[in-house]
Design a protein around this motif. Structure first.
Motif, mmCIF file in Angstrom:
data_model
loop_
_atom_site.group_PDB
_atom_site.id
_atom_site.type_symbol
_atom_site.label_atom_id
_atom_site.label_comp_id
_atom_site.label_asym_id
_atom_site.label_seq_id
_atom_site.Cartn_x
_atom_site.Cartn_y
_atom_site.Cartn_z
ATOM 1 N N ALA A 113 17.444 66.212 49.401
ATOM 2 C CA ALA A 113 17.630 65.961 50.829
ATOM 3 C C ALA A 113 16.585 66.706 51.665
ATOM 4 C CB ALA A 113 19.040 66.389 51.248
ATOM 5 N N ARG A 114 16.343 67.959 51.325
ATOM 6 C CA ARG A 114 15.356 68.739 52.086
ATOM 7 C C ARG A 114 13.945 68.161 51.913
ATOM 8 N NH1 ARG A 114 19.228 69.580 54.035
ATOM 9 N NH2 ARG A 114 20.492 71.471 54.169
ATOM 10 N N TRP A 115 13.605 67.737 50.728
ATOM 11 C CA TRP A 115 12.278 67.173 50.472
ATOM 12 C C TRP A 115 12.076 65.894 51.281
ATOM 13 C CZ3 TRP A 115 9.312 63.145 48.864
ATOM 14 C CH2 TRP A 115 8.036 63.434 48.392
ATOM 15 N N VAL A 116 13.102 65.038 51.289
ATOM 16 C CA VAL A 116 13.023 63.781 52.041
ATOM 17 C C VAL A 116 12.937 64.062 53.541
ATOM 18 C CG1 VAL A 116 14.310 61.689 52.683
ATOM 19 C CG2 VAL A 116 14.177 62.400 50.281
ATOM 20 N N ALA B 67 7.467 64.992 59.037
ATOM 21 C CA ALA B 67 6.011 64.988 59.127
ATOM 22 C C ALA B 67 5.454 63.583 59.396
ATOM 23 C CB ALA B 67 5.410 65.540 57.843
ATOM 24 N N GLY B 68 6.350 62.629 59.507
ATOM 25 C CA GLY B 68 5.926 61.257 59.751
ATOM 26 C C GLY B 68 5.279 60.598 58.559
ATOM 27 N N GLU B 69 5.571 61.094 57.359
ATOM 28 C CA GLU B 69 4.996 60.537 56.138
ATOM 29 C C GLU B 69 6.015 59.652 55.428
ATOM 30 O OE1 GLU B 69 3.732 63.806 53.785
ATOM 31 O OE2 GLU B 69 2.322 64.570 55.273
ATOM 32 N N PRO B 70 5.567 58.602 54.761
ATOM 33 C CA PRO B 70 6.499 57.734 54.041
ATOM 34 C C PRO B 70 7.123 58.459 52.853
ATOM 35 C CG PRO B 70 4.237 57.158 53.507
ATOM 36 C CD PRO B 70 4.167 58.145 54.640
ATOM 37 N N VAL B 71 8.349 58.102 52.539
ATOM 38 C CA VAL B 71 9.046 58.685 51.392
ATOM 39 C C VAL B 71 8.774 57.820 50.161
ATOM 40 C CG1 VAL B 71 11.286 59.274 50.397
ATOM 41 C CG2 VAL B 71 10.858 59.680 52.831
ATOM 42 N N PRO B 72 8.150 58.381 49.120
ATOM 43 C CA PRO B 72 7.896 57.610 47.893
ATOM 44 C C PRO B 72 9.189 57.467 47.088
ATOM 45 C CG PRO B 72 7.131 59.850 47.612
ATOM 46 C CD PRO B 72 7.626 59.755 49.018
ATOM 47 N N VAL B 73 9.972 56.468 47.418
ATOM 48 C CA VAL B 73 11.318 56.322 46.855
ATOM 49 C C VAL B 73 11.298 56.326 45.331
ATOM 50 C CG1 VAL B 73 13.294 54.763 46.657
ATOM 51 C CG2 VAL B 73 12.231 55.166 48.890
ATOM 52 N N VAL C 273 10.643 59.865 43.996
ATOM 53 C CA VAL C 273 11.806 60.736 44.236
ATOM 54 C C VAL C 273 12.914 60.394 43.252
ATOM 55 C CG1 VAL C 273 13.609 61.384 45.877
ATOM 56 C CG2 VAL C 273 11.261 61.078 46.674
ATOM 57 N N ALA C 274 13.176 59.093 43.079
ATOM 58 C CA ALA C 274 14.229 58.666 42.150
ATOM 59 C C ALA C 274 13.914 59.113 40.729
ATOM 60 C CB ALA C 274 14.384 57.147 42.208
ATOM 61 N N ALA C 275 12.662 58.930 40.309
ATOM 62 C CA ALA C 275 12.285 59.305 38.951
ATOM 63 C C ALA C 275 12.369 60.812 38.737
ATOM 64 C CB ALA C 275 10.875 58.808 38.649
ATOM 65 N N SER C 276 11.922 61.592 39.714
ATOM 66 C CA SER C 276 11.947 63.050 39.584
ATOM 67 C C SER C 276 13.381 63.580 39.602
ATOM 68 C CB SER C 276 11.121 63.681 40.705
ATOM 69 O OG SER C 276 9.767 63.267 40.638
ATOM 70 N N PHE C 277 14.222 63.003 40.470
ATOM 71 C CA PHE C 277 15.632 63.381 40.502
ATOM 72 C C PHE C 277 16.308 63.036 39.175
ATOM 73 C CE2 PHE C 277 19.859 61.410 41.007
ATOM 74 C CZ PHE C 277 20.608 62.546 41.283
ATOM 75 N N GLN C 278 16.098 61.824 38.706
ATOM 76 C CA GLN C 278 16.737 61.390 37.465
ATOM 77 C C GLN C 278 16.292 62.245 36.283
ATOM 78 O OE1 GLN C 278 17.991 57.281 36.536
ATOM 79 N NE2 GLN C 278 16.139 57.219 35.290
ATOM 80 N N GLU C 279 15.015 62.612 36.263
ATOM 81 C CA GLU C 279 14.517 63.466 35.177
ATOM 82 C C GLU C 279 15.202 64.823 35.190
ATOM 83 O OE1 GLU C 279 12.196 64.047 31.753
ATOM 84 O OE2 GLU C 279 12.621 62.254 32.943
ATOM 85 N N ALA C 280 15.435 65.369 36.379
ATOM 86 C CA ALA C 280 16.109 66.662 36.477
ATOM 87 C C ALA C 280 17.535 66.570 35.943
ATOM 88 C CB ALA C 280 16.111 67.146 37.929
#
Length: 355
Positions: free
Chosen positions: A235-238, A244-250, A253-260
């Motif tokens: 949540a904090r990363w998103v 910062a007005g930057e797009p979220v690489p969904v 994020v999903a892959a990194s979360f799932q790997e964790a």
């Protein structure tokens, strides 16, 4: 497992209604102790809960009331059996949502009384372990079960699925499936979060973001889990990207979360198996259908010399077949039927397999 083609010596009806699936299963028990799946009828109310972002107990209870009799009829029709062919009935008595459990328990008591058959009030979590016997045959003793779902994340030592299950560890906050749902909402993905995150993760880079692995420090509990911190980190990363007005690489994020999540689940499961000298591991519950969890568990179990057993995805989620499978094991063991006045227990501990 090769299914026997001869007629079973006994037929067990299983009823599951602990959350948002109305499941009715029929399982055949043979004289040699083998079991076969005869029917598995499931009605899900997940679409009714989707707009709320989670299960609404009252909605789930009403859905069970509407679906129970149709699912019972469908199971018998699919199996080509009649109610009089049933030798015993098993029903989830807990844990779960109180109102939802009561629908299943009431229905099972009615069928047991009408058919004059023994009734087993059983543990939903033990059912998730027992369902593997429909896929891979009897469980060696001891076995380790990694149970991962929307409401539960547990490591269980299984001496006998019908009589002896011990919890080795559990989540101290969010269950893994719950974390999936919450992260999916952050990423504006559909509910429930497991399948859409898994799909997005296949397109992403699991090493893109170094999300934390909860309770993996040298002084942390060896067999317990924590996913609240991981959820907050996502949540904090998103939020920082959005601020910062930057797009979220969904996908990343999903892959990194799932790997964790998969990393922690499999590492702790293999550690528990080694700690207790167990050579067979069963992964079950809805999250067991996750592709990365299955692949990583296979790699780590192979490296550790552990046999890995994961039921087919349909049997990992809540269903009546798993309850019937547990009922079949109890029937084979000569377990006494539950007293007629047993009730639903939303907080039933996993060690209590039969009421």
């Amino acid at each position: 497992m090769t299914r026997p083609n001869n007629r079973p010596d006994a037929v067990v009806l299983g009823i599951e209604s602990s959350c948002d699936e109305t499941g009715v299963g029929l399982v055949g028990l043979h004289a040699d102790g083998s079991v076969e799946l005869l029917a598995d009828a499931v009605a899900s109310s997940v679409e009714q809960h989707a707009r709320f972002g989670g299960v609404v107990p009252e909605v789930a209870s009403r859905a069970h009331l509407e679906s129970m009799v149709p699912m019972v009829r469908k199971a018998f029709a699919d199996a080509g059996l009649r109610p009089s062919d049933v030798d015993a009935i098993a029903v989830t008595a807990g844990p779960g949502l109180a109102g939802a459990l009561l629908v299943g328990v009431s229905a099972a008591k009615a069928y047991a009384a009408a058919l004059d058959r023994p009734l087993y009030g059983v543990n939903h979590l033990a059912g998730h372990v027992a369902v593997d016997t429909l896929e891979h045959g009897p469980l060696p003793s001891p076995s380790l079960a990694l149970l991962v779902s929307g409401g539960h994340t547990q490591l269980l030592l299984v001496e006998d699925v019908a009589s002896s299950i011990t919890e080795l560890g559990s989540t101290i906050d969010d269950a893994a499936g719950e974390a999936y749902d919450k992260v999916a909402r952050l990423l504006e993905l559909p509910y429930p979060g497991g399948p859409p995150i898994d799909a997005a993760a296949r397109r992403g880079d699991p090493t893109a973001i170094a999300f934390p692995r909860g309770l993996t420090g040298p002084k942390d509990a060896r067999h317990d889990f924590s996913f609240s911190g991981l959820k907050t980190a996502v949540a904090r990363w998103v939020e920082q990207r959005q601020a910062a007005g930057e797009p979220v690489p969904v996908d990343d994020v999903a892959a990194s979360f799932q790997e964790a999540v998969a990393d922690v689940l499999t590492a702790k499961a293999v550690r528990a198996a080694r700690d207790h000298d167990v050579r067979t591991m069963v992964v079950s519950g809805g999250v067991a259908a996750n592709s990365r969890l299955g692949r990583l568990a296979a790699i780590r179990c192979a490296e550790a010399g552990i046999e890995l057993r994961i039921p087919r995805p349909r049997l990992c989620t809540d269903n009546g077949a798993m309850i019937a499978a547990l009922g079949a094991r109890l029937l084979a063991a000569g377990a006494p039927a539950s007293p007629p006045d047993f009730g639903a227990d939303p907080a039933l501990p996993v060690e209590t397999i039969l009421l």
